[in-house]
Design an enzyme around this catalytic site. Sequence first.
Site, PDB file in Angstrom:
ATOM      1  CD  GLN A  51      -2.961  -0.970   2.311  1.00 57.83           C
ATOM      2  OE1 GLN A  51      -2.696  -1.536   3.356  1.00 57.83           O
ATOM      3  NE2 GLN A  51      -4.045  -0.242   2.152  1.00 57.83           N
ATOM      4  CB  CYS A  89      -9.127  -1.122   1.917  1.00 58.68           C
ATOM      5  SG  CYS A  89      -7.395  -1.281   1.451  1.00 58.68           S
ATOM      6  CG  HIS A 131      -8.088  -5.935   4.847  1.00 58.45           C
ATOM      7  ND1 HIS A 131      -9.248  -5.444   4.305  1.00 58.45           N
ATOM      8  CD2 HIS A 131      -7.096  -5.090   4.447  1.00 58.45           C
ATOM      9  CE1 HIS A 131      -8.961  -4.349   3.591  1.00 58.45           C
ATOM     10  NE2 HIS A 131      -7.675  -4.116   3.678  1.00 58.45           N
ATOM     11  CD  GLU A 132      -3.771  -4.608   6.541  1.00 59.30           C
ATOM     12  OE1 GLU A 132      -3.096  -4.411   5.519  1.00 59.30           O
ATOM     13  OE2 GLU A 132      -4.701  -3.862   6.877  1.00 59.30           O
ATOM     14  CG  HIS A 135      -3.512  -5.217   1.314  1.00 58.29           C
ATOM     15  ND1 HIS A 135      -3.923  -4.521   0.205  1.00 58.29           N
ATOM     16  CD2 HIS A 135      -4.233  -4.719   2.344  1.00 58.29           C
ATOM     17  CE1 HIS A 135      -4.858  -3.641   0.548  1.00 58.29           C
ATOM     18  NE2 HIS A 135      -5.075  -3.743   1.841  1.00 58.29           N
TER      19      HIS A 135
HETATM   20 NI    NI Z   1      -6.413  -2.607   3.009  1.00 54.11          NI
END
Ligand code: NI
Length: 162
Positions: A51, A89, A131-132, A135
């Site tokens: 990210q 997010c 969730h992470e 990624h």
């Molecule tokens: Ni996210």
Amino acid sequence: MAIRNIREMGDEVLSKRCKEVTQMTPRVRELIEDMLETMYEANGVGLAAPQVGILKRIVVIDVTGEDPHILINPRIVECSGEQTGHEGCLSVPGKYGIVTRPSYVKAVALDVNMKEFELEGTELLARAICHELDHLDGHLYVEKAQGGLRDVGDEEEEEEEI
Ligand code: NI
């Protein structure tokens, strides 16, 4: 420490698989400090290295604002149960979705000293871990959102962005 630019959906770096961290270096330490600062500044509860444009398997999570977890090369070793709820997010600003995740997750990861540790989570922490880690494999929650994305502000509830 510095606040880094958060990449948004559509940036191809978010769809790539990240590489394992093989050794702790001053540069990796600086990245982790910057990720924490960037997450807190954005009022997020989690942030993954892609990210901020770095394809390394590193995530930071803090669901209470005073309990930061740093996970290097994390993997989920156990999960159970199910929870369905709102998920957002930092890379998809202004949106949220309804996503089903396990209600309990156990992850194994390396800490900043490259020592292995376990992290167990329920509720939001379990959701954030899943969730992470997604990624790190180039996946966003939007792929799992039931009924697609919704605009924040449609409902009274504040969304957590992870
Ligand atoms: Ni996210």
